[in-house]
Write a protein that holds these residues in place. Structure first.
Motif, PDB file in Angstrom:
ATOM      1  N   LEU A 180       0.855  -1.229  -0.064  1.00 35.22           N
ATOM      2  CA  LEU A 180       0.038  -0.021   0.068  1.00 35.22           C
ATOM      3  C   LEU A 180       0.869   1.278  -0.009  1.00 35.22           C
ATOM      4  O   LEU A 180       0.610   2.167  -0.793  1.00 35.22           O
ATOM      5  CB  LEU A 180      -0.967  -0.120   1.283  1.00 35.22           C
ATOM      6  CG  LEU A 180      -2.106   0.700   1.349  1.00 35.22           C
ATOM      7  CD1 LEU A 180      -3.070   0.607  -0.205  1.00 35.22           C
ATOM      8  CD2 LEU A 180      -2.804   0.594   2.465  1.00 35.22           C
ATOM      9  N   THR A 181       1.926   1.385   1.052  1.00 38.49           N
ATOM     10  CA  THR A 181       2.626   2.649   0.994  1.00 38.49           C
ATOM     11  C   THR A 181       3.583   2.712   0.054  1.00 38.49           C
ATOM     12  O   THR A 181       4.007   3.811  -0.376  1.00 38.49           O
ATOM     13  CB  THR A 181       3.387   2.699   2.391  1.00 38.49           C
ATOM     14  OG1 THR A 181       4.301   1.103   2.349  1.00 38.49           O
ATOM     15  CG2 THR A 181       2.446   2.810   3.574  1.00 38.49           C
TER      16      THR A 181
ATOM     17  N   ILE B 240      -3.466   3.441  -6.302  1.00 39.48           N
ATOM     18  CA  ILE B 240      -4.210   2.735  -5.132  1.00 39.48           C
ATOM     19  C   ILE B 240      -5.799   2.745  -5.330  1.00 39.48           C
ATOM     20  O   ILE B 240      -6.267   3.900  -5.735  1.00 39.48           O
ATOM     21  CB  ILE B 240      -4.170   3.369  -3.779  1.00 39.48           C
ATOM     22  CG1 ILE B 240      -2.798   2.948  -3.220  1.00 39.48           C
ATOM     23  CG2 ILE B 240      -4.989   2.780  -2.604  1.00 39.48           C
ATOM     24  CD1 ILE B 240      -1.998   3.686  -2.144  1.00 39.48           C
TER      25      ILE B 240
ATOM     26  N   SER C 215      -9.302   2.415  -3.478  1.00 45.71           N
ATOM     27  CA  SER C 215      -9.621   2.570  -2.117  1.00 45.71           C
ATOM     28  C   SER C 215     -10.926   2.474  -1.919  1.00 45.71           C
ATOM     29  O   SER C 215     -11.903   3.107  -2.606  1.00 45.71           O
ATOM     30  CB  SER C 215      -9.032   3.574  -1.252  1.00 45.71           C
ATOM     31  OG  SER C 215      -8.801   3.426   0.204  1.00 45.71           O
TER      32      SER C 215
ATOM     33  N   GLY D 202      -6.907  -0.226  -0.717  1.00 44.24           N
ATOM     34  CA  GLY D 202      -6.808   0.321   0.813  1.00 44.24           C
ATOM     35  C   GLY D 202      -8.407   0.435   1.085  1.00 44.24           C
ATOM     36  O   GLY D 202      -9.322   0.150   0.166  1.00 44.24           O
TER      37      GLY D 202
ATOM     38  N   MET E  16      -4.956  -2.522   5.647  1.00 39.49           N
ATOM     39  CA  MET E  16      -5.600  -1.697   4.364  1.00 39.49           C
ATOM     40  C   MET E  16      -5.827  -0.241   4.865  1.00 39.49           C
ATOM     41  O   MET E  16      -6.190   0.444   3.823  1.00 39.49           O
ATOM     42  CB  MET E  16      -6.721  -2.543   4.006  1.00 39.49           C
ATOM     43  CG  MET E  16      -6.375  -3.930   2.996  1.00 39.49           C
ATOM     44  SD  MET E  16      -7.583  -4.883   2.554  1.00 39.49           S
ATOM     45  CE  MET E  16      -8.397  -3.760   1.444  1.00 39.49           C
ATOM     46  N   GLN E  17      -6.302   0.198   6.058  1.00 38.17           N
ATOM     47  CA  GLN E  17      -6.657   1.333   6.313  1.00 38.17           C
ATOM     48  C   GLN E  17      -5.599   2.647   6.079  1.00 38.17           C
ATOM     49  O   GLN E  17      -4.546   2.592   6.132  1.00 38.17           O
ATOM     50  CB  GLN E  17      -6.983   1.303   7.909  1.00 38.17           C
ATOM     51  CG  GLN E  17      -7.595   2.852   8.259  1.00 38.17           C
ATOM     52  CD  GLN E  17      -7.715   2.815   9.676  1.00 38.17           C
ATOM     53  OE1 GLN E  17      -8.316   1.873  10.249  1.00 38.17           O
ATOM     54  NE2 GLN E  17      -7.524   4.022  10.292  1.00 38.17           N
ATOM     55  N   VAL E  18      -6.259   3.383   5.303  1.00 40.54           N
ATOM     56  CA  VAL E  18      -5.435   4.746   5.073  1.00 40.54           C
ATOM     57  C   VAL E  18      -6.059   6.031   5.886  1.00 40.54           C
ATOM     58  O   VAL E  18      -7.271   6.078   5.989  1.00 40.54           O
ATOM     59  CB  VAL E  18      -5.804   5.094   3.571  1.00 40.54           C
ATOM     60  CG1 VAL E  18      -5.155   6.340   3.003  1.00 40.54           C
ATOM     61  CG2 VAL E  18      -5.177   3.964   2.478  1.00 40.54           C
TER      62      VAL E  18
ATOM     63  N   LYS F  14      -2.498   3.956   7.204  1.00 40.17           N
ATOM     64  CA  LYS F  14      -1.195   4.362   6.672  1.00 40.17           C
ATOM     65  C   LYS F  14      -1.451   5.484   5.669  1.00 40.17           C
ATOM     66  O   LYS F  14      -2.438   6.064   5.309  1.00 40.17           O
ATOM     67  CB  LYS F  14      -0.971   3.198   5.418  1.00 40.17           C
ATOM     68  CG  LYS F  14      -0.607   2.005   6.277  1.00 40.17           C
ATOM     69  CD  LYS F  14      -0.254   0.852   5.265  1.00 40.17           C
ATOM     70  CE  LYS F  14       0.247  -0.365   6.310  1.00 40.17           C
ATOM     71  NZ  LYS F  14      -0.005  -1.711   5.657  1.00 40.17           N
TER      72      LYS F  14
ATOM     73  N   TYR G 224      -4.963   8.059  -6.803  1.00 41.33           N
ATOM     74  CA  TYR G 224      -5.818   7.347  -5.530  1.00 41.33           C
ATOM     75  C   TYR G 224      -7.135   7.208  -6.203  1.00 41.33           C
ATOM     76  O   TYR G 224      -7.695   8.334  -6.326  1.00 41.33           O
ATOM     77  CB  TYR G 224      -5.462   8.194  -4.545  1.00 41.33           C
ATOM     78  CG  TYR G 224      -6.294   7.606  -3.104  1.00 41.33           C
ATOM     79  CD1 TYR G 224      -5.384   6.644  -2.524  1.00 41.33           C
ATOM     80  CD2 TYR G 224      -7.269   7.941  -2.694  1.00 41.33           C
ATOM     81  CE1 TYR G 224      -5.904   6.068  -1.345  1.00 41.33           C
ATOM     82  CE2 TYR G 224      -8.087   7.152  -1.657  1.00 41.33           C
ATOM     83  CZ  TYR G 224      -7.404   6.628  -0.745  1.00 41.33           C
ATOM     84  OH  TYR G 224      -7.521   5.876   0.135  1.00 41.33           O
TER      85      TYR G 224
END
Ligand code: FAD
Length: 322
Positions: free
Chosen positions: A201-202, A207, A209, A235, A250-252, A257, A264
């Motif tokens: 993810l990072t 991404i 989400s 995400g 998976m949390q943004v 993260k 995105y």
């Protein structure tokens, strides 16, 4: 007075943020006329020193020990802090990753120095390192210089700095460092629950989400399909995580993260300030939301007002044709 970067690696590969730090560190070291060193800690990791050299390290401090095979806060802190006390670098830069955040805080405390976290820029002013970092959940940026403390320490957000091309054949001097991990009080096993071919993810460039608008865990397969076509990571918002639909990894956002991808795609995410804190530095934001007043549209470069259950499969089908 060298500049150090911590060479984070996983599964025998250097993390992308390590290469980003080397590229930026190389520029700074050149301007200061100082050397750039990488600190490589682990077990059987010596082969990575060649890559560190090609990406700009003048020296690699190699600390290998069987007990350092997996990251532990105690073991890695003991090694890095002892080495820094001995060598007195001017600065130590780490990636703002789960591991980098943990290690940087411990080492800074051990060295009695400050720590600038989650930086998005590094520069020199009057011969001193100046770090740029977001404040107020990314609404503003401050520049922070570290006047007295030695070494200056910072964690740098992945995917923000570029990577310069490696120089084939360029090599670093490898110096065996003391690799005594000392007492390790806590061992966290790296438990692999599922094997994914998706980017992390990072570090992902793209991404996709999903938030509460996904309505349930079964619908994340829509995002998986889109992500597969785009080579993206998937995400989620905290609402989806708290509902138990997807894992916390998976949390943004503020308590998840921090990501800075090139693209995105936010699906069914309202754009709460805590979510924006983790993704507003994305280079291009696409929002799909059926509420035209949703806050996410304020930060989006492109917005689709519509039902994600119609829009996402259409996007997947169109990208498949490309
Ligand atoms: P909602 O706000 O409920 O939004 C759902 C959206 O989906 C709505 O805009 C709706 O219009 C849209 N929608 C519904 N159905 C459809 C459809 N069929 N098609 C298209 N759109 C649809 N949140 C994070 O995300 N990350 C964090 O790290 C985080 N940390 C927090 C820390 C603290 C201390 C606190 C207090 C909160 C934190 N939160 C975090 C929670 C945050 O405040 C929000 O509650 C959360 O982000 C909301 O998630 P959401 O956007 O998925 O849900």
């Amino acid at each position: 007075m060298a500049i150090w970067i911590y060479a984070e690696h996983k599964n025998g590969q250097l993390k992308k943020v390590t290469l980003e730090l080397l590229s930026e560190g190389r520029k700074l070291a050149g301007q200061l006329n100082e050397e750039l060193a990488a600190v490589l800690i682990g077990k059987d990791v010596a082969a990575l020193a060649a890559t560190l050299g090609e990406y700009g390290a003048d020296k690699v401090y190699l600390a290998e020990n069987d007990a350092l095979e997996n990251y532990t806060t105690d073991g890695y802190t003991n090694v890095l802090a002892a080495l820094a006390k001995e060598q007195q670098p001017a600065a130590i830069l780490l990636g703002c990753t789960v591991q980098g955040r943990d290690l940087a805080a411990q080492v800074a405390q051990r060295l009695g120095t400050g720590l600038c976290t989650d930086c998005t820029g590094l520069e020199l002013a009057d011969g001193r390192l100046v770090f740029t970092r977001p404040i107020y959940a990314g609404k503003a940026f401050v520049k922070a210089a570290v006047p007295e403390a030695r070494p200056a320490m910072a964690t740098v957000r992945p995917n923000v700095l570029g990577v310069t091309a490696p120089q084939a054949g360029r090599s670093a001097e490898v110096i065996k460092a003391d690799a005594q991990p000392g007492d390790i009080r806590q061992v966290i096993k790296d438990i692999v629950c599922q094997i994914s071919t998706r980017p992390e993810l990072t570090e992902a460039d793209i991404i996709v989400s999903g938030g509460r608008g996904m309505k349930g865990p079964e619908n994340y397969k829509l995002l998986d399909e889109l992500a597969d076509v785009l080579g993206a990571a998937v995400g989620a918002s905290r609402a989806a995580v708290d509902a138990g639909w997807v894992p916390q990894s998976m949390q943004v956002g503020q308590t998840g993260k921090t990501v800075s991808p090139v693209l995105y795609i936010a699906c069914g995410i309202s754009g709460a300030i805590q979510h924006l804190a983790g993704m507003s530095s994305s280079k291009c934001i696409v929002a799909i939301n059926k509420d035209p007043e949703a806050n996410i549209f304020k930060v989006a470069d492109y917005g689709v007002v519509g039902d994600l259950f119609e829009v996402v499969p259409l996007l997947t089908a169109e990208f498949k044709k490309m």
